[in-house]
Design an enzyme around this catalytic site. Structure first.
Site, PDB file in Angstrom:
ATOM      1  N   GLU A  60      33.247  -1.764 -21.272  1.00  0.00           N
ATOM      2  CA  GLU A  60      33.833  -0.873 -22.536  1.00  0.00           C
ATOM      3  C   GLU A  60      34.718   0.067 -22.142  1.00  0.00           C
ATOM      4  OE1 GLU A  60      29.816  -2.643 -23.360  1.00  0.00           O
ATOM      5  OE2 GLU A  60      30.767  -1.483 -21.700  1.00  0.00           O
ATOM      6  N   PRO A 266      28.966  -9.522  -7.357  1.00  0.00           N
ATOM      7  CA  PRO A 266      27.757  -9.307  -8.478  1.00  0.00           C
ATOM      8  C   PRO A 266      28.403  -8.140  -9.423  1.00  0.00           C
ATOM      9  CG  PRO A 266      26.934  -9.067  -6.153  1.00  0.00           C
ATOM     10  CD  PRO A 266      28.545  -8.967  -6.037  1.00  0.00           C
ATOM     11  N   GLY A 308      35.929  -1.255  -8.899  1.00  0.00           N
ATOM     12  CA  GLY A 308      36.910  -1.066  -9.448  1.00  0.00           C
ATOM     13  C   GLY A 308      38.039  -1.801  -8.877  1.00  0.00           C
ATOM     14  N   LEU A 334      36.583 -12.847 -19.656  1.00  0.00           N
ATOM     15  CA  LEU A 334      37.541 -13.583 -18.948  1.00  0.00           C
ATOM     16  C   LEU A 334      39.102 -12.910 -18.978  1.00  0.00           C
ATOM     17  CD1 LEU A 334      39.247 -15.361 -20.984  1.00  0.00           C
ATOM     18  CD2 LEU A 334      37.066 -16.481 -20.921  1.00  0.00           C
ATOM     19  N   GLU A 336      40.516 -10.325 -18.188  1.00  0.00           N
ATOM     20  CA  GLU A 336      41.301  -9.670 -16.925  1.00  0.00           C
ATOM     21  C   GLU A 336      41.506 -10.709 -15.959  1.00  0.00           C
ATOM     22  OE1 GLU A 336      40.348  -5.866 -13.849  1.00  0.00           O
ATOM     23  OE2 GLU A 336      38.817  -6.730 -14.719  1.00  0.00           O
TER      24      GLU A 336
END
Length: 424
Positions: A60, A266, A308, A334, A336
């Protein structure tokens, strides 16, 4: 009466909430930091009018980046108060503090207890509140209403599964949704489900995640890795959840693709060590991103134990399997992957992003598989057929570009809510 009962139950459950914090702190000590904020106690902050945006965690927070940039641009006299519920969300938001020094403030949103919510709103006195995606907190919404604070649910999504859960509490959830000044739904289906639960002022603004551009330095990083690895094929398992890694590792070990590298990332950083142990148990040759070294030709699994860098991983990969879709977690974002031009595989459980998943499949940017075995088979077939992968890559970029514009539509909604507050 329903909200009173809800509040009493919440108070009674607080010992369990604290035990859960302690449990999570075993792997992430940050859960025991800023504890006062979780009950509405905050330190001093700069005296500037604030626009409040709540982004629970990492996904978010990143989705909100274009909107935060637009808020700071269009309201130069205001700062943005960015609240979270998780330490990883707070860490992701730290980049925004560095990018906009003095204009972004961070805090944890308190638990949904009447006193804590009142202290939060009275301390910061925001001029508007924007809750991201599925944050429906009855006491917080009521406290905002008592203070005539315009409150909107933005980038709102609600799966059919979540709707069924909320529908069991109509006298609690219905009034909360009806009290919102606006709801900006991601899709028509999301909007209809929210309306059926009681939301009144619903518009469809699209998904903010389509407006997030991959950071150029991340794209360059991925391209650099690709050059270092040469023509070696890379299969990325992105944002995997507990229970999925073992399935993926076993399926990968059965594949017979020369030189194939599994890039395993992960979703939760506290599980990095456990996933590394799963790789070691299978006697697969492991390299960890945190080691600072690139995989050697002998490496079979590269563990993406970093934060990141997902855009860099997508840029490197030939193909990505989206985590949370093999087991019934509902799937991860999905979008990105598409923005980086990375074709994707989806397992059977993509209900959290149903519309985006369906659209990506329809335009050829994604394939849906029934289980991990079918995913491995599809990965082998696609990697062995470069023209088809190339076509999926082009489709992914078209899909990403075709769905932009949610930020502009959401900002129009914000401006309508802020109009009566000009001069405040």
């Amino acid at each position: 009466m329903s909200r009173l009962i809800y509040s009493l139950l919440f108070y009674l459950a607080m010992p369990l909430v604290w035990l859960r914090l302690l449990w999570r702190a075993r792997r992430q000590p940050e859960y025991l930091q800023q504890l006062g904020e979780r009950h509405g106690f905050y330190g001093a902050h700069a005296a500037q009018p604030l626009l409040w945006l709540h982004a629970v965690s990492v996904g978010e927070t990143r989705a909100a980046e274009p909107l935060i940039a637009a808020l700071l641009r269009d309201y130069p006299a205001h700062g943005v108060l960015l609240t979270h519920m998780t330490p990883t969300g707070r860490t992701a938001g730290g980049e925004l503090l560095r990018r906009y020094p003095g204009r972004v403030l961070q805090a944890y949103l308190p638990y949904d207890l009447p006193g804590a919510c009142a202290r939060f709103l009275d301390h910061f006195r925001p001029q508007i509140g924007l809750l991201m995606e599925t944050e429906i907190w009855p006491n917080l919404i009521a406290a905002a209403g008592n203070r005539n604070l315009p409150l909107a649910l933005i980038n709102a999504r609600l799966s059919a599964r979540s709707q069924r859960g909320y529908a069991r509490l109509p006298s609690l959830i219905g009034p909360a949704l009806a009290s919102l000044n606006a709801v900006a739904a991601q899709t028509v289906a999301d909007g209809e489900r929210l309306q059926q639960l009681g939301a009144r002022r619903v518009s469809v603004c699209g998904n903010l995640k389509f407006d997030v551009s991959p950071a150029p330095e991340q794209l360059r990083q991925g391209e650099s890795w690709r050059q270092s690895l040469g023509a070696r094929p890379v299969w990325l398992a992105a944002s995997t959840r507990e229970g999925e890694e073992a399935l993926i590792l076993d399926a990968f070990a059965a594949l017979r693709i020369p030189g194939l590298l599994l890039l395993l990332v992960p979703r939760h950083p506290q599980r990095f060590a456990a996933v590394a142990a799963l790789v070691d148990e299978r006697r697969l040759r492991l390299c960890r991103r945190s080691s600072g070294t690139l995989p050697s030709p002998a490496t079979q699994v590269w563990l993406g134990d970093s934060m990141g860098e997902m855009a860099a991983y997508y840029t490197l990969a030939d193909l990505a399997l989206i985590g949370g879709t093999l087991l019934p977690f509902g799937g991860q974002n999905l979008i990105e992957a598409a923005a980086c031009g990375c074709p994707v595989l989806l397992g059977p459980h993509s209900f959290n992003f149903a519309q985006a998943s369906a659209d990506a499949i329809a335009c050829g940017a994604a394939l849906q598989v029934a289980d991990v075995g079918e995913a491995a088979t599809a990965a082998g077939e696609l990697i062995g057929h470069p023209p088809r992968l190339c076509a999926m890559r082009a489709a992914a970029l078209r899909f990403s570009q075709a769905h932009c514009g949610a930020t502009v539509r959401t900002m129009a909604l914000v401006q309508r809510l802020m109009e009566p507050r000009k001069g405040c």
